[in-house]
Design an enzyme around this catalytic site. Structure first.
Site, PDB file in Angstrom:
ATOM      1  N   LYS A   1      86.912  25.098  82.208  1.00 47.87           N
ATOM      2  CA  LYS A   1      86.419  23.863  82.830  1.00 47.87           C
ATOM      3  C   LYS A   1      87.088  23.641  84.182  1.00 47.87           C
ATOM      4  O   LYS A   1      88.315  23.627  84.282  1.00 47.87           O
ATOM      5  CB  LYS A   1      86.693  22.670  81.913  1.00 47.87           C
ATOM      6  CG  LYS A   1      86.135  21.357  82.450  1.00 47.87           C
ATOM      7  CD  LYS A   1      86.282  20.222  81.447  1.00 47.87           C
ATOM      8  CE  LYS A   1      87.590  19.478  81.560  1.00 47.87           C
ATOM      9  NZ  LYS A   1      87.717  18.623  82.748  1.00 47.87           N
TER      10      LYS A   1
ATOM     11  N   ASP B   1      82.909  20.111  85.764  1.00 45.53           N
ATOM     12  CA  ASP B   1      83.073  18.716  85.308  1.00 45.53           C
ATOM     13  C   ASP B   1      83.167  17.805  86.532  1.00 45.53           C
ATOM     14  O   ASP B   1      84.224  17.282  86.853  1.00 45.53           O
ATOM     15  CB  ASP B   1      84.333  18.628  84.441  1.00 45.53           C
ATOM     16  CG  ASP B   1      84.445  17.298  83.719  1.00 45.53           C
ATOM     17  OD1 ASP B   1      83.445  16.559  83.659  1.00 45.53           O
ATOM     18  OD2 ASP B   1      85.543  17.012  83.200  1.00 45.53           O
TER      19      ASP B   1
ATOM     20  N   LYS C   1      81.151  15.046  86.994  1.00 42.88           N
ATOM     21  CA  LYS C   1      80.792  13.664  86.608  1.00 42.88           C
ATOM     22  C   LYS C   1      80.017  12.957  87.720  1.00 42.88           C
ATOM     23  O   LYS C   1      80.432  11.915  88.250  1.00 42.88           O
ATOM     24  CB  LYS C   1      82.043  12.866  86.219  1.00 42.88           C
ATOM     25  CG  LYS C   1      82.781  13.418  85.012  1.00 42.88           C
ATOM     26  CD  LYS C   1      83.845  12.462  84.510  1.00 42.88           C
ATOM     27  CE  LYS C   1      84.564  12.953  83.274  1.00 42.88           C
ATOM     28  NZ  LYS C   1      85.503  14.062  83.521  1.00 42.88           N
TER      29      LYS C   1
ATOM     30  N   ASP D   1      75.209   8.785  91.195  1.00 47.11           N
ATOM     31  CA  ASP D   1      74.682   8.300  92.484  1.00 47.11           C
ATOM     32  C   ASP D   1      73.195   8.028  92.276  1.00 47.11           C
ATOM     33  O   ASP D   1      72.700   8.109  91.142  1.00 47.11           O
ATOM     34  CB  ASP D   1      74.937   9.356  93.582  1.00 47.11           C
ATOM     35  CG  ASP D   1      75.114   8.716  94.955  1.00 47.11           C
ATOM     36  OD1 ASP D   1      74.288   7.852  95.312  1.00 47.11           O
ATOM     37  OD2 ASP D   1      76.065   9.077  95.668  1.00 47.11           O
TER      38      ASP D   1
ATOM     39  N   THR E   1      87.005   7.737  78.215  1.00 42.64           N
ATOM     40  CA  THR E   1      87.962   7.351  77.167  1.00 42.64           C
ATOM     41  C   THR E   1      89.081   6.476  77.720  1.00 42.64           C
ATOM     42  O   THR E   1      89.862   5.926  76.962  1.00 42.64           O
ATOM     43  CB  THR E   1      88.563   8.598  76.478  1.00 42.64           C
ATOM     44  OG1 THR E   1      88.976   9.506  77.488  1.00 42.64           O
ATOM     45  CG2 THR E   1      87.574   9.273  75.579  1.00 42.64           C
TER      46      THR E   1
ATOM     47  N   GLN F   1      96.858  11.423  76.305  1.00 50.82           N
ATOM     48  CA  GLN F   1      95.645  11.178  75.519  1.00 50.82           C
ATOM     49  C   GLN F   1      95.977  10.179  74.416  1.00 50.82           C
ATOM     50  O   GLN F   1      96.930  10.363  73.669  1.00 50.82           O
ATOM     51  CB  GLN F   1      95.128  12.482  74.885  1.00 50.82           C
ATOM     52  CG  GLN F   1      94.711  13.542  75.897  1.00 50.82           C
ATOM     53  CD  GLN F   1      93.347  13.259  76.510  1.00 50.82           C
ATOM     54  OE1 GLN F   1      92.784  12.177  76.332  1.00 50.82           O
ATOM     55  NE2 GLN F   1      92.822  14.213  77.257  1.00 50.82           N
TER      56      GLN F   1
ATOM     57  N   ARG G   1      96.240  20.977  78.622  1.00 47.83           N
ATOM     58  CA  ARG G   1      97.682  21.241  78.654  1.00 47.83           C
ATOM     59  C   ARG G   1      98.267  21.950  77.439  1.00 47.83           C
ATOM     60  O   ARG G   1      99.162  22.798  77.628  1.00 47.83           O
ATOM     61  CB  ARG G   1      98.421  19.937  78.950  1.00 47.83           C
ATOM     62  CG  ARG G   1      98.210  19.498  80.390  1.00 47.83           C
ATOM     63  CD  ARG G   1      98.527  18.037  80.603  1.00 47.83           C
ATOM     64  NE  ARG G   1      97.529  17.190  79.955  1.00 47.83           N
ATOM     65  CZ  ARG G   1      97.529  15.868  79.999  1.00 47.83           C
ATOM     66  NH1 ARG G   1      98.478  15.229  80.662  1.00 47.83           N
ATOM     67  NH2 ARG G   1      96.578  15.174  79.401  1.00 47.83           N
TER      68      ARG G   1
HETATM   69  O1  C5P Z   1      95.259  18.489  79.132  1.00 46.77           O
HETATM   70  P1  C5P Z   1      94.217  17.837  78.290  1.00 46.77           P
HETATM   71  O2  C5P Z   1      93.847  18.602  77.041  1.00 46.77           O
HETATM   72  O3  C5P Z   1      94.532  16.378  77.998  1.00 46.77           O
HETATM   73  O4  C5P Z   1      92.934  17.873  79.233  1.00 46.77           O
HETATM   74  C1  C5P Z   1      91.768  17.242  78.926  1.00 46.77           C
HETATM   75  C2  C5P Z   1      90.761  17.474  80.005  1.00 46.77           C
HETATM   76  O5  C5P Z   1      89.620  16.740  79.627  1.00 46.77           O
HETATM   77  C3  C5P Z   1      91.148  16.983  81.389  1.00 46.77           C
HETATM   78  O6  C5P Z   1      90.525  17.863  82.333  1.00 46.77           O
HETATM   79  C4  C5P Z   1      90.563  15.614  81.455  1.00 46.77           C
HETATM   80  O7  C5P Z   1      90.208  15.220  82.760  1.00 46.77           O
HETATM   81  C5  C5P Z   1      89.302  15.795  80.627  1.00 46.77           C
HETATM   82  N1  C5P Z   1      88.766  14.595  80.038  1.00 46.77           N
HETATM   83  C6  C5P Z   1      89.471  13.761  79.191  1.00 46.77           C
HETATM   84  N2  C5P Z   1      88.873  12.655  78.668  1.00 46.77           N
HETATM   85  C7  C5P Z   1      87.608  12.387  78.977  1.00 46.77           C
HETATM   86  C8  C5P Z   1      86.888  13.226  79.810  1.00 46.77           C
HETATM   87  C9  C5P Z   1      87.503  14.327  80.333  1.00 46.77           C
HETATM   88  O8  C5P Z   1      90.615  14.007  78.886  1.00 46.77           O
HETATM   89  N3  C5P Z   1      87.036  11.345  78.439  1.00 46.77           N
END
Ligand code: C5P
Length: 236
Positions: free
Chosen positions: A34, A62, A64, A67, A117, A187, A208
């Site tokens: 991604k 990604d 998003k 517009d 989220t 998260q 991560r």
């Molecule tokens: O590092 P991690 O597993 O938290 O990464 C999650 C990825 O998903 C990041 O690129 C983040 O921007 C994306 N993301 C998210 N929550 C969302 C949409 C996208 O964490 N609702």
């Protein structure tokens, strides 16, 4: 070699070399990588070919988009030349915009982000949206699918309700996934890969826990192996 796991590794890297290195390490084990807004804006469209390399890994762009329909159609047409497997747009921009993206990028799965989220019930009220996050997620899901979106992005906690709303044919993509024992970072509401798939997710976004592991390739292989153990029939 086993079939790659239904995981999109978020290449949230500080620079292009690091993103390409991570992509190379995880690609044998996962289906998708991604590319987020930051990497795309810093390095431009070439970033797609660089992270894809010579591999057949799917690229999830990604961006998003949000517009007016004509502008999003132009943007979707521009990036569809890069052949991303998935391109994200915001469902809240409405059905006309979603349809415009779908028509402008016929070779790409347009996936709609339901509700970020980072937003809670109070935030939705503040921006004038009626209902709780889960109400709005369900409403956005139905709207986006009617407008032609083939994928939806939602949290693992909403995925079962979204699946019930839209049926089996829509690809459900969930971030907020954490292998058991890994750091949850920023998260708030997380699920393990097994829980997310069990709830109905088709593609797990994991960043991560894989990219910041001492060995990202080994971390991706562990996630893939744990999914194969949990779902031997569906993820061979
Ligand atoms: O590092 P991690 O597993 O938290 O990464 C999650 C990825 O998903 C990041 O690129 C983040 O921007 C994306 N993301 C998210 N929550 C969302 C949409 C996208 O964490 N609702």
């Amino acid at each position: 070699m086993a079939r790659p796991a239904p995981v999109a590794v978020a290449l949230d890297a500080p620079d292009l070399d690091t993103a390409a290195r991570w992509a190379g390490l995880v690609t044998p084990h996962v289906s998708t990588v991604k590319i987020g807004l930051e990497l795309y804006l810093r390095y431009g469209p070439d970033v797609v070919a660089t992270v894809r390399g010579a591999s057949g890994v799917h690229v999830f762009l990604d961006l998003k988009l949000h517009d007016i329909p004509a502008t999003v159609a132009g943007a979707a047409r521009a990036v569809s030349r890069l052949r991303p497997e998935i391109l994200t747009v915001h469902a809240s921009a409405g059905p006309e915009m979603i349809r415009a993206a779908v028509e402008a990028a016929p070779g790409t799965n347009v996936a709609a982000v339901t509700v970020l989220t980072s937003l809670g019930d109070d935030d939705l009220t503040a921006v004038g949206m009626n209902g709780t996050v889960s109400d709005v997620v369900r409403r956005m899901s139905a709207l986006a699918v009617s407008a032609g979106a083939r994928g939806l992005v939602c949290s693992p906690h909403e995925v079962a309700a979204v699946r019930a709303e839209v049926g089996p044919d829509v690809t459900l993509i969930t971030p907020g996934v954490r292998p058991a024992g890994s750091d949850i970072n920023d998260q708030a509401r997380v699920a393990t890969p097994e829980e997310a798939i069990q709830s109905g997710a088709d593609l797990l976004v994991i960043g991560r826990p894989i990219t910041r592991a001492p060995d990202p390739g080994a971390a991706a292989a562990r996630v893939a192996a744990s999914l194969r153990r949990a779902f031997p029939a569906t993820t061979p």
